[in-house]
Write a protein that holds these residues in place. Structure first.
Motif, PDB file in Angstrom:
ATOM      1  N   GLY A  31       0.950  -1.112  -0.086  1.00 59.42           N
ATOM      2  CA  GLY A  31       0.066   0.074   0.024  1.00 59.42           C
ATOM      3  C   GLY A  31       0.722   1.249   0.042  1.00 59.42           C
ATOM      4  N   MET A  32       2.014   1.162   0.863  1.00 59.86           N
ATOM      5  CA  MET A  32       2.757   2.444   0.763  1.00 59.86           C
ATOM      6  C   MET A  32       3.703   2.605  -0.312  1.00 59.86           C
ATOM      7  N   TYR A  64       1.530   6.114  -7.366  1.00 51.91           N
ATOM      8  CA  TYR A  64       0.695   6.561  -8.105  1.00 51.91           C
ATOM      9  C   TYR A  64       0.521   7.869  -7.785  1.00 51.91           C
ATOM     10  N   GLY A  65       1.395   8.655  -6.954  1.00 52.67           N
ATOM     11  CA  GLY A  65       1.474   9.838  -6.821  1.00 52.67           C
ATOM     12  C   GLY A  65       0.665  10.398  -5.526  1.00 52.67           C
ATOM     13  N   THR A 102      -7.664  20.939  -7.942  1.00 56.86           N
ATOM     14  CA  THR A 102      -8.991  21.219  -7.233  1.00 56.86           C
ATOM     15  C   THR A 102      -9.745  19.880  -7.148  1.00 56.86           C
ATOM     16  N   SER A 103      -9.354  18.875  -7.902  1.00 58.06           N
ATOM     17  CA  SER A 103      -9.992  17.439  -7.640  1.00 58.06           C
ATOM     18  C   SER A 103      -8.998  16.524  -7.602  1.00 58.06           C
ATOM     19  N   MET A 104      -9.551  15.235  -7.150  1.00 55.88           N
ATOM     20  CA  MET A 104      -8.808  13.870  -7.061  1.00 55.88           C
ATOM     21  C   MET A 104      -9.144  13.232  -8.076  1.00 55.88           C
ATOM     22  N   PRO A 105      -8.302  12.792  -8.912  1.00 48.41           N
ATOM     23  CA  PRO A 105      -8.506  11.962 -10.270  1.00 48.41           C
ATOM     24  C   PRO A 105      -9.296  10.727 -10.007  1.00 48.41           C
ATOM     25  N   HIS A 162      -1.524  14.263  -0.836  1.00 48.35           N
ATOM     26  CA  HIS A 162      -1.881  13.973   0.463  1.00 48.35           C
ATOM     27  C   HIS A 162      -0.516  14.056   1.488  1.00 48.35           C
ATOM     28  N   GLY A 163       0.650  14.156   0.865  1.00 49.33           N
ATOM     29  CA  GLY A 163       1.954  14.307   1.608  1.00 49.33           C
ATOM     30  C   GLY A 163       2.258  13.038   2.336  1.00 49.33           C
ATOM     31  N   PRO A 164       3.520  13.076   2.672  1.00 52.85           N
ATOM     32  CA  PRO A 164       4.085  11.976   3.462  1.00 52.85           C
ATOM     33  C   PRO A 164       3.125  11.630   4.828  1.00 52.85           C
TER      34      PRO A 164
END
Length: 93
Positions: free
Chosen positions: A3-4, A10-11, A68-71, A16-18
């Protein structure tokens, strides 16, 4: 942890940062920043694996470009990695 690795690959980390702490500028959002993936508000809104998975799959649109949005990732990230992302997100404090 898969997951990490997917979070970085995938960026997700770029917005969302570390450690999922958020805070990356997002001028069109109400608080002007990308929300954290951890914390009480996030845990309350996304309180099931199904809700988390659906949000990653479908993304969100909250305004106009630039950031402005999450893909939507549903047809981009394989299901096994989506499930690994959900598991990783749940480890964020």
């Amino acid at each position: 942890m898969a997951g990490m690795a997917a979070y970085v690959h995938y960026g997700c980390i770029n917005c969302h940062g570390p450690n999922g702490l958020g805070g990356v500028p997002n001028p069109q959002s109400p608080d002007k920043a990308i929300p954290p993936l951890s914390g009480q508000d996030s845990r309350k809104e996304f309180n099931t694996d199904a809700k988390i998975l659906e949000f990653i799959r479908s993304g969100s649109v909250i305004g106009k470009p630039p950031i402005t949005s999450m893909p939507h990732w549903g047809r981009i990230i394989p299901n096994w990695q989506l499930k690994a992302l959900v598991a990783y997100r749940k480890t964020l404090k």
